[in-house]
Scaffold this motif. Structure first.
Motif: not given
Length: 723
Positions: A225-231, A426-432
């Motif tokens: 799953a793309p994105g890291d959902k952990k806040v 794309n399974n990377l966490s969102a860019d910050s």
């Protein structure tokens, strides 16, 4: 010379006929044609009294008899017979059954993992004999599953008299995983905590670190799953007073950059799909259930678009890897690595198989002539496969520590500097991205605050996550994941709540009882060990009859005896879904015969039927009937429309007159007549004759009687031929 090719699914007939030409007769067995008879002790169809295990097989219902009769005629018309059932243990076993039922002396066994001219012609040019070790493992699994299912259900589950219908070797171990998680959730006690943070005018946010040191990062496998959902949050502060104290320090003291760390990292693509990871990814990205994923994959396989979809190997053929490299060289040369990537499977994977992949990488999702769910799943498979042969993604990771008085704060950022494989998967966490900062730089505080939170219980499993857990625990094999989850739902042991699997009160009660009565059998490690034993049989390292006899005598028979004594003399207590204890029946004499006999005679043995209370939502009444004879154990359910009790559909005698000469437009099986009542009038319709298909891929096959014959809302008018 006429050659006969025997396959499983009729969906492959047209494609194979195009490939092989007119000198071939191609016939489908419609899956399994034989099964263990329902006779002997506990209706097992085999005996465990000696050193060998004589099995009594019979045609699988009237459909099986009809299919075998047709295949015998085809055998008479041919000079050579080739068995091309699916390339796995189950397919090998079906091939053996065909050999036995059709009395084939020296059939040619061929296997292919993709339905393409090259693969199919190569397979028939180099046939082999049936692999008797694989057949032995398949027969052992059939006997083992029936032994556990029939004996466990009859001598343990039915005697609980709580509405539960069955247990199973894989089924009960999987239910136990779900119930364990549910009990963890019920026992969980939330605790309050606070996350403290600061926001700077330079355009970034940082979180409180009580130790003054950066928070440790534990590497993890790339997910599907793309994105890291952990806040992101600070180190946990356990009181409001402490949170307020830290916020006050942040507000009343100047801030500066304490340290800046930056590094370049690479991340490689996850391996190509196997059965379990395909089900997980399709569930996460497409919201497909495991059962739906396999049905759509079967359609793509039969059409020649993907390789065989039941596999636990991540291997890709060298020729295919070169084809992907050729595609990348033409369309995406910047993403072409120096050499092809090789993936290694787990130790128990069947390396002769390939991963699930497109048969032709140049057949892109945009150019493939499919639509709907087939198109969605093909795009998923194509993207994942191409990604495996691309360069790694390159990341610029930054970690900044800031300081105010004696408190420190952490901010993290990540920027993808080269997309690599993520262009396709794309399974990377969102860019910050963090601003350019220097050590000692003074920062402008924009805001400092805290947020009250609560610890959360462990989450329930979604269907894809459960499949992932089953694979990791070694429960079942690729072909059993989806059917097991489906059975748990159909038995009303598990429901779906907000997309997650939740055990019902019945499921929790059954698992609690089995935890006391057959504790070893529901443990994942115990089930995984049995799978390992079956693998050894498949590799020719063990004799299947010696193994099964030994397992039954040393473990299962004594375990059943012990369970029967507990049911007969003790109160069986289990934990229900609301945390209360429920008590089962006590006393052996009440367990063999249901509490209240009725006037109805058993349709199988003519003994009286007893009424058994049930809370199952699947039933149309608050009870069902069970035969009072221990040797029979037949059950009947109330049909409110017909106002009568009926046997389960699979056990009802089939009327041979119901079959028509018309094939099902989806699977090719014969359509059958079905009579029903609507608005007080007797009506007739035609539907697929295979019960399992009517629940799945053929559920929309329905021809209604009109003035000019039968018609279907989806398939149009039925061309009526003379019969």
């Amino acid at each position: 010379m006429i050659k006969l090719l025997l396959i499983e699914s009729p969906g492959k007939l047209r494609k194979l006929a195009q490939i092989l030409g007119r000198e071939w007769i191609i016939k489908a067995s419609m899956g399994h044609v034989r099964e263990l008879a329902n006779d002997g002790e506990d209706s097992l169809g085999f005996d465990l009294s000696g050193d060998t295990i004589p099995c009594r097989y019979e045609a699988r219902g009237s459909r099986g008899k009809k299919v075998l009769a047709e295949l015998r005629q085809a055998v008479k018309q041919s000079d050579q017979v080739y068995i091309a059932t699916d390339p796995d243990r189950e397919g090998e076993t079906i091939g053996w059954h065909l050999q036995q039922a059709l009395r084939l002396k020296n059939p040619h066994r061929v296997t292919y993992s993709e339905i393409t001219p090259q693969a199919v012609k190569a397979a028939v040019s180099k046939p082999r004999k049936l692999d008797q070790s694989l057949v032995a493992a398949g027969r052992a699994r059939d006997c083992l599953d029936k032994l556990v299912g029939y004996k466990g259900s009859k001598h343990v589950v039915w005697k609980l008299n709580n509405g539960a219908k069955s247990m199973g070797r894989v089924q009960s171990a999987t239910l136990h995983l779900l119930c364990q998680r549910e009990r963890e959730i019920l026992a969980f006690k939330p605790q309050d905590y606070w996350s403290v943070w600061v926001e700077y005018g330079e355009g970034f946010k940082a979180f409180y670190r009580a130790s003054g040191k950066p928070k440790a990062v534990h590497p993890k496998e790339p997910t599907d799953a793309p994105g890291d959902k952990k806040v992101p949050e600070s180190d946990r502060v356990t009181t409001q007073a402490e949170a307020d104290r830290v916020v006050e320090i942040a507000r009343n003291n100047p801030h500066h950059v304490f340290s800046v760390e930056g590094k370049t990292a690479q991340q490689s693509a996850p391996p190509p799909f196997i059965t379990s990871t395909l089900q997980q990814a399709a569930g996460q990205k497409l919201k497909f259930s495991p059962d739906k994923t396999m049905k759509v994959a079967q359609s793509l396989y039969e059409a020649g678009h993907i390789t065989y979809m039941r596999t636990d190997s991540v291997m890709l053929a060298d020729s295919f890897c070169q084809a992907v490299r050729s595609y990348l060289q033409t369309h995406d040369p910047q993403n072409l690595p120096a050499k092809a990537k090789k993936y290694k499977s787990k130790g128990n994977a069947q390396e002769a198989h390939e991963a699930i992949r497109p048969t032709d990488v140049h057949q892109t999702p945009d150019s493939l002539n499919v639509s709907g769910d087939d198109a969605k799943l093909y795009e998923l498979i194509w993207n994942r496969t191409v990604a495996t042969q691309c360069k790694p993604a390159e990341l610029q990771k930054t970690r900044v520590m800031t300081q105010a008085a004696d408190t420190r704060w952490e901010a993290r950022g990540q920027v993808v500097t080269f997309a690599g494989y993520t262009k396709y998967w794309n399974n990377l966490s969102a860019d910050s991205q963090l601003p350019v900062l220097k050590k000692g730089q003074v920062l402008k505080l924009k805001k400092a605050d805290s947020e009250q939170k609560q610890t959360q219980p462990p989450p329930r499993y979604s269907e894809p996550k459960l499949v992932q857990l089953m694979e990791r625990k070694g429960i079942g094999r690729p072909s059993t994941y989806a059917p097991t989850v489906k059975t748990l739902k159909e038995r009303d042991y598990v429901g779906v709540l907000k997309g997650k699997l939740q055990p019902t009160a019945l499921g929790l009660e059954l698992d609690g009882a089995l935890e006391q009565l057959l504790p070893d059998l529901i443990q994942p490690e115990f089930t995984a060990q049995m799978e390992a034993e079956l693998d050894q049989i498949a590799e020719g390292q063990k004799d299947w009859e010696v193994y099964l006899n030994g397992w039954h005598r040393s473990y299962f028979a004594p375990a059943l005896d012990q369970a029967a004594k507990k049911i007969g003399t003790e109160v069986v207590v289990s934990q229900s879904g609301d945390g209360r204890k429920s008590t089962g029946r006590k006393g052996a004499k009440n367990q063999s015969v249901p509490a209240k006999l009725t006037k109805f005679n058993c349709p199988k043995c003519k003994e009286k039927m007893g009424k058994v209370p049930s809370k199952s939502k699947k039933l149309k009444a608050d009870h069902f009937l069970k035969c009072s004879s221990e040797a029979c154990g037949a059950v009947m359910f109330w049909n409110p429309q017909g106002k009568k009790y009926e046997l389960p559909y699979a056990e009802r005698p089939v009327d041979p007159e119901a079959f028509t000469n018309h094939p099902c437009p989806v699977c090719g099986a014969l359509l059958e007549k079905y009579r029903y009542t609507k608005e007080g009038k007797q009506k007739e319709m035609l539907r697929c004759s295979i019960f399992e298909h009517r629940k799945g891929k053929c559920k929309e096959v329905a021809y209604f009687q009109g003035r000019e014959g039968f018609w279907s809302p989806k398939f149009g008018n039925l061309e009526v031929a003379s019969t």
